[in-house]
Write an enzyme that holds these catalytic residues in place. Structure first.
Site, PDB file in Angstrom:
ATOM      1  N   CYS A 121       0.817  -1.211   0.000  1.00 12.96           N
ATOM      2  CA  CYS A 121       0.000   0.000   0.000  1.00 12.96           C
ATOM      3  C   CYS A 121       0.848   1.255   0.000  1.00 12.96           C
ATOM      4  CB  CYS A 121      -0.932   0.017   1.223  1.00 12.96           C
ATOM      5  SG  CYS A 121      -2.263  -1.169   1.069  1.00 12.96           S
ATOM      6  N   CYS A 202      -3.486   0.198  -3.367  1.00 15.41           N
ATOM      7  CA  CYS A 202      -4.209   0.445  -2.122  1.00 15.41           C
ATOM      8  C   CYS A 202      -3.540   1.572  -1.349  1.00 15.41           C
ATOM      9  CB  CYS A 202      -4.281  -0.817  -1.264  1.00 15.41           C
ATOM     10  SG  CYS A 202      -2.693  -1.456  -0.730  1.00 15.41           S
TER      11      CYS A 202
END
Lengths: 305, 233
Positions: A121, A202
């Site tokens: 992420c 993400c």
């Protein structure tokens, strides 16, 4: 009278033999000529289609395999379970012996599945019209990953391939340009890989855009504008940070308050993403400054700091 | 058995792939090279031998097969700043460091060694330079550095790390022992030294001081035209 008759018969027989010999010679000559003429044509492979773009990269197999092993063994050993041979085979089967204007996403599905891997992420870095700069940045700052820093992108970067229905099934001479047909092996590959790269993102994502381009920093027709922004998952991605870079000493065609950026912001806001925009994100600008050290934008101390 | 890491997995595929990558994509100007032959020559330098008995000249055939011109004014030597050099050189576009040549690109960041009485590579462990100097990797880079220096011309650049403990110019070191002695004086017009400190790092060394002064003196005595800049922007 038998003498005369014998003589005549001998002449007849000789004539026949000569006739047969001439016929045979003519036949042999014809066969030889035919094979010589057709052999020349076979070497040129008249059946392979001709296109306007560069052909398949020579030694494609060695390059792809080597890059796959290099990526897995030398750069990201955590991915140790990738079978590079299988990955190469799945790429090859996606295009070999096929008409290069009929490429489908199904052709690449096995490859995409074998070669994809999770992206941490907050590290996804998208880009448009900033190819050289963005990759210099990720080379020096491994905290961000562009598509070309993932296994799929790393293997395929700057390489080209396409097939052909006739042997040997791979066209090393030429490959179709997008203007010749949209569903060509290269375009379909990059569109699919870009979609997956966006889907996998993400946390906070970044995008590096070029504010010195006349046509505008954000274009709906780019892969970023037509595929990537629409495949970001609002349940996974919280915010999009835009880095709007100008060429050092180059035109400032657009800045964060520009038209195309406003358009980009509205598209993203509609999908519930938080957006920030920064003109000339400093860490990247410093990289540009390496090659323009005397420019005023590259002074180490500015009045504002 | 040995203290160092073993041979990089899939070494053969990686280096053959890199060889083709280089001649087809990175620098097609070098022309056609036989990458399988290059791999064989590379391997034969250290395979089936005591891994502590490999000498730089064992790589001679490998170097002959993979050698190509280094454009004048593009050579970039360095010490203690491997990653910075790679980023700065721009993959051969601005400068051509050793890792941007075919023979350097081939082996950069990889590890390898063989074993006596066996045709195989040792994937378990390899000797470190502390254990024995004449190991496969050390001798490779010595040979590559010698070759790189011999084929450099025009204006030569040297990038040193001013924050390095012990000084920016390590002696002994690759630049000191294998590169300087092999520079071809008649082909070189000038040597430009850049001493760069790590961001927020200590300023241990700089032009006119400590080890950099030693380097400047050494080069001047050898007859080179030398300039030096600190923290070259």
């Amino acid at each position: 009278m038998p003498f005369h008759q014998g003589f005549a018969r001998m002449r007849q027989r000789t004539g026949l033999l000569v006739g047969i010999a001439v016929l045979l010679a003519a036949l042999v000559l014809a066969v030889v000529l035919a094979s010589v003429l057709t052999q020349g044509k076979e070497d040129v492979s008249p059946k392979m289609l001709k296109w306007k773009d560069r052909g398949t990269t020579k030694n494609l197999q060695e390059v792809i395999l080597g890059r796959c092993y290099n990526y897995v063994m030398a750069r990201y050993p955590e991915l140790g379970d990738k079978d590079c041979l299988k990955i190469w085979e799945s790429l090859k089967h996606a295009f070999i012996y096929k008409n290069p204007c009929n490429t489908t996403t199904e052709d690449y599905q096995p490859l995409m599945e074998l070669a994809s891997h999770p992206i941490p992420c907050n590290k996804s870095l998208f880009w448009s019209k900033t190819n050289e700069l963005v990759h210099r940045y990720t080379k020096s700052n491994q905290n961000f990953l562009t598509l070309e820093d993932t296994l799929l992108g790393y293997m395929a970067d700057r390489v080209s391939w396409c097939g052909d229905p006739s042997a040997p099934g791979i066209n090393y001479e030429s490959c179709p340009k997008r203007s010749e047909c949209e569903s060509n092996p290269g375009s379909v590959f990059w569109k699919m890989a870009s979609k997956m790269f966006a889907e996998a993102a993400c946390g906070v994502v970044q995008v590096m855009l070029n504010g010195s381009v006349e046509a505008g920093a954000f274009r709906n027709s780019s892969i970023f504008g037509s595929i990537e922004i629409f495949n970001l998952n609002p349940d996974k991605v919280s915010a999009v940070h835009i880095w709007l870079m100008h060429d050092i000493g180059g035109p400032e065609s657009e800045s964060c308050s520009g038209h195309s950026i406003k358009r980009l912001k509205s598209i993203l806001e509609e999908r519930n993403f938080k957006i920030t925009c920064e003109d000339n994100y400093r860490p990247v600008q410093l990289l540009q400054c390496v090659h323009n050290p005397d420019h005023t934008d590259c002074r180490l101390c500015t009045n504002t700091t | 058995k040995w203290k160092g890491e073993g041979t990089t997995k899939n070494l053969e595929s990686i280096v053959i792939g890199r060889c083709y990558d280089y001649i087809r994509i990175v620098n097609p100007a070098v022309g056609e090279k036989n990458c399988s032959e290059i791999w064989e020559a590379f391997k034969n330098a250290f395979i089936n031998k005591d891994p502590c008995s490999i000498l730089p000249k064992d790589y001679e055939l490998f170097i002959n097969l993979s050698l190509h011109t280094i454009p004048p004014n593009k050579s970039l030597f360095w010490e203690n700043n491997h990653l910075l050099v790679n980023a700065f050189a721009g993959r051969g576009r601005r400068y051509m460091s050793l890792a941007d040549t075919l023979f350097g690109f081939f082996a950069d960041f990889l590890n390898w060694c063989g074993q006596a009485n066996s045709a195989g590579l040792d994937y378990e462990s390899c000797p470190t330079t502390e254990e024995c100097e004449n190991n496969a990797v050390e001798s490779f880079w010595r040979m590559a550095s010698i070759t790189y220096a011999q084929h450099s011309s025009g204006v030569i650049h040297v990038l040193l790390n001013g924050s390095s403990v012990g000084g920016a110019y390590p002696d002994p070191g690759f630049f000191a022992d294998y590169e300087i002695p092999n520079l071809q004086k008649d082909k070189i017009s000038k040597i430009v030294i850049w001493v760069v400190d790590d961001i927020e790092g200590p300023d241990i060394d700089s032009c006119g001081n400590y080890t950099v002064k030693e380097l400047e003196n050494r080069l001047k005595i050898l007859g080179y035209d030398v300039t030096c800049t600190n923290n070259y922007k």
